[in-house]
Design an enzyme around this catalytic site. Structure first.
Site, PDB file in Angstrom:
ATOM      1  N   ASP A   1       0.831  -1.200   0.000  1.00  0.00           N
ATOM      2  CA  ASP A   1       0.000   0.000   0.000  1.00  0.00           C
ATOM      3  C   ASP A   1       0.868   1.254   0.000  1.00  0.00           C
ATOM      4  O   ASP A   1       2.066   1.206   0.325  1.00  0.00           O
ATOM      5  CB  ASP A   1      -0.929   0.001   1.219  1.00  0.00           C
ATOM      6  CG  ASP A   1      -2.287   0.625   0.915  1.00  0.00           C
ATOM      7  OD1 ASP A   1      -2.384   1.405  -0.055  1.00  0.00           O
ATOM      8  OD2 ASP A   1      -3.255   0.335   1.635  1.00  0.00           O
TER       9      ASP A   1
ATOM     10  N   ASP B   1     -10.933   1.942  -3.908  1.00  0.00           N
ATOM     11  CA  ASP B   1     -11.559   1.575  -2.637  1.00  0.00           C
ATOM     12  C   ASP B   1     -13.080   1.598  -2.749  1.00  0.00           C
ATOM     13  O   ASP B   1     -13.772   1.168  -1.828  1.00  0.00           O
ATOM     14  CB  ASP B   1     -11.128   2.534  -1.529  1.00  0.00           C
ATOM     15  CG  ASP B   1      -9.746   2.218  -0.993  1.00  0.00           C
ATOM     16  OD1 ASP B   1      -9.258   1.094  -1.231  1.00  0.00           O
ATOM     17  OD2 ASP B   1      -9.153   3.092  -0.333  1.00  0.00           O
TER      18      ASP B   1
END
EC number: 3.2.1.22
Length: 728
Positions: free
Chosen positions: A472, A541
């Site tokens: 990430d 997301d």
């Protein structure tokens, strides 16, 4: 330097005898890019477009250019790699401030050669200044069958002191058409890859980003060009282009006074006047492009086939289905609860369990996103047995184990921050601006590169059963100052990315078969250089299935779906589980949901859908994708995937927001064999439900399916249908 100039002068004289009217041809199965060495020993583009089939026609190629006052040489030519300070009046591909302060560079043809590469031919062209010891090497790799060209440049010099680069394009492309239409993509967190189309008029259009790390958050590094009309899915001449750079990029589109479009893909020079030492080489990012005479769809399939074969890590390999714990548990989990989730993953038929954020930090425990980043030790309270206990639990459950990391970042509440402030991009004389409570490590520093590599290496050395990393990256570069670079801050944004690549190359060299997902608060990182080291990326997301269809539609124009991770979540509970699952099944399937909270019928459906997906996964992830019905042009969406031998296909149909009593047309498939007969079966049905589609268990010719189509659209919002086609 004198020896260099003497040699260059001799080379130019020799090539002057041989190089007049010399053509350099870059070709694929259906595309030509042709350069010409002019009488002045400069290299010009004379053609870019559909393949020319008669060699004799090359001799007729020339750009009509405006001459200088005495007519001795072109004043506004279409130089293959124009430099600053020359007679070209428009944006240069390269700009150099020499050691003596001069900002002019003239590049002359020296030589070229071609060599075979996997899938095609690479042409290497040498250019050099005749007054300064500066050389540019152009690389053009042409992939014959896929009709892809990949190009980049190398800039080097032997001046007595460092030079400063303030433009560094990967290439320069010229187009001659009546009108140009650009489709670019922008967005933000949870609304990635939103398209906008505009006509390019005289002047410049610049698409760029200045975020340092999360560079795709607002603007994406890919685009479509339509010639004479906006790019369309199945007709017309289009170009798709994308730059492979996991950092600040700049795409410049300039229509000049002659109506010629100039395109320069490049690293963004923002705050990046780059000091280059003598003997060092500055390598620009790869720019990848393709043409199609049959619209965006064929151009996409060109990119997909090329990427899987030659660019993406393990592009022809398997992708594991998985269960992620994040939407289910957040930071609230322990060793026992994770072991139970692993059993759930196995029971559902998934191949891997992925542990997300929150597993690390002891002095500063990772209870939320405010602390712990940088301290990659398992939290003793949550995980008393460490990662080893989790990999053992995964083996017991019969699934692989994957792990979330964010190794480029640091929280001020961390042991790393306390010990190594000199490793952090931060301005010591100002209050730090924190983005998501974190700062960025200075990857221009080799010691930091060693540390970041060591995070992965130590985890894998101590826990060799880790089978996957989710990497990430949640903060852009703020407070931009490198303690390592000190007085050469113009190198920071570029050397940061190169430092990242150094780390990734080391990981790949030692762990060549390690799958990794590239994540950045969703889709704020996705490019073809990063995908040399990552098997897939997380495109958003936003897992609301209605919104996700738009994002997946657009991302699939530039990336094969085996690189796009899609998970079933509860983000929009108004959408039924079947619809959410069918949306994820068109890419790499995963679940991020409390499986025990599902109703018996939903769980039975999810299990059956997962089992069927496993059988169809090679077809979906490796087959040719055809986008049939756009959500931007209708209230529905449809795609199909076709196997290379045309014997199998799968059709996805989604009803998004149908209008009251709107006419429901037929969906015409693409890519099938017209002479084959296909039996159609609707799959992914809810338990105890039978298909109501008239095509279910019937046989049609490929010709019928492509020309007439199927009645598979409905007026029910949020409904979906999946069909498996098998040739008889």
């Amino acid at each position: 330097m004198k020896n260099f100039l003497l040699k260059l002068s001799l080379l130019c004289c020799m090539s002057g005898i041989q190089a007049a009217s010399k053509y350099i041809r870059i070709e694929t199965k259906s595309m030509d890019w042709i350069f010409k060495v002019a009488d002045n020993q400069r290299l010009y583009q004379v053609y870019l477009g559909k393949k020319l089939y008669h060699k004799a026609d090359l001799q007729q190629l020339s750009w009509q250019v405006k001459s200088s006052s005495d007519g001795s040489h072109p004043a506004i030519g279409h130089e293959v790699y124009p430099a600053s300070g020359s007679e070209d009046l428009f944006e240069p591909a390269v700009a150099i401030t020499h050691a003596d302060g001069n900002q002019a560079t003239f590049l002359y043809y020296k030589s070229h050669y071609s060599k075979a590469i996997d899938g095609g031919t690479e042409t290497v062209i040498s250019l050099a200044d005749n007054q300064y010891p500066v050389e540019v090497i152009l690389h053009v790799a042409a992939y014959t069958e896929e009709n892809i060209i990949k190009t980049w440049s190398e800039i080097r010099h032997w001046e007595k002191r460092p030079v400063t680069l303030w433009r560094y394009g990967s290439c320069m492309l010229y187009f001659n058409s009546n009108r140009y239409y650009l489709t670019s993509y922008s967005g933000d967190w949870a609304r990635e890859a939103q398209p906008q189309t505009e006509q390019l008029l005289p002047g410049k259009k610049i698409i760029d980003t200045r975020l340092g790390t999360r560079t795709n958050m607002m603007m994406n590094p890919f685009f479509e060009l339509g010639f004479d009309h906006p790019a369309r899915e199945n007709e017309g001449t289009v170009m798709l282009g994308t730059i492979g750079w996991t950092g600040n990029f700049r795409l410049t589109f300039e229509v000049d006074n002659m109506g010629i479009l100039r395109v320069i893909p490049a690293i963004n020079p923002y705050a990046s006047d780059y000091q280059l030492k003598a003997g060092d080489t500055f390598t620009t990012p790869e720019f990848i492009f393709t043409f199609s005479q049959d619209g965006i769809g064929q151009a996409s399939r060109n990119l997909h086939a090329w990427a899987r074969r030659y660019q993406v890590k393990d592009g022809m390999g398997n992708r594991m289905t998985l269960l992620n714990n994040w939407e289910n548990t957040g930071f609230d989990f322990d060793q026992k609860s994770l072991a139970e989730l692993m059993k759930d993953a196995k029971d559902l038929g998934l191949e891997m369990f992925l542990l997300d954020d929150g597993w690390f930090g002891n002095k500063h425990p990772r209870k939320d996103d405010r602390a712990g980043l940088g301290d990659w030790q398992p939290n003793r309270q949550k995980l008393p047995g460490g990662i080893g206990a989790l990999t053992q639990a995964a083996r017991t459950a019969g699934v692989k184990f994957g792990l979330w990391i964010e190794p480029e970042m640091v929280n001020p509440q961390s042991e790393l921050y306390e010990r190594h402030r000199d490793w952090i991009i931060e301005q010591s004389n100002r209050d730090a601006y924190l983005f998501r409570h974190q700062l960025v490590l200075d990857l221009s520093n080799p010691k930091v590169q060693d540390y970041v590599y060591g995070i992965v290496d130590r985890l894998l050395t101590e826990n060799p059963d880790i089978a996957y990393f989710k990497w990430d990256c949640n903060s852009p570069i703020t407070n931009a100052y490198s303690p390592w670079l000190k007085t050469h801050q113009g190198n920071l944004f570029i050397d940061y990315v190169r430092g990242l690549y150094t780390v990734l190359k080391r990981i790949q060299a030692k762990y060549p078969d390690l799958p990794m997902m590239l994540c950045s608060s969703g889709g704020a990182r996705c490019d073809y250089e990063a995908l040399k080291y990552f098997t897939e990326f997380w495109c958003s997301d936003n897992t609301d299935p209605f919104e996700r269809l738009y994002i997946q539609w657009n991302m699939s124009k530039f990336f094969p779906v085996n690189t796009i991770a899609a998970h079933v979540t509860n983000l929009n509970r108004s959408a039924n589980l079947k619809f959410r699952t069918d949306v994820s099944c068109m890419c790499r399937l995963g679940f991020d949901i409390d499986l025990k909270g599902l109703s018996p019928a939903d769980y039975q459906f999810a299990k059956a859908a997962t089992v069927r997906y496993q059988t169809l996964k090679p077809l979906i992830l490796q087959g040719a994708q055809y986008r049939l019905l756009s959500p931007y042009e209708s209230n529905h969406m449809s795609v199909d995937y076709v196997a290379p031998d045309f014997r199998k296909a799968v059709l996805f149909v989604y009803d998004l927001h149908p209008r009251f009593r709107e006419p429901l047309g037929k969906v015409r498939l693409q890519g099938l064999d017209a002479n084959k007969m296909y039996r159609i079966e609707e799959i992914n049905l809810m338990p105890d439900k039978e298909s109501t589609m008239e095509c279910h268990e019937k046989v049609y010719s490929g010709d019928y399916l492509m020309k007439i189509g199927l009645n598979v659209l409905t007026a029910q919002q949020g409904s979906s249908h999946v069909f498996e086609l098998t040739a008889e």
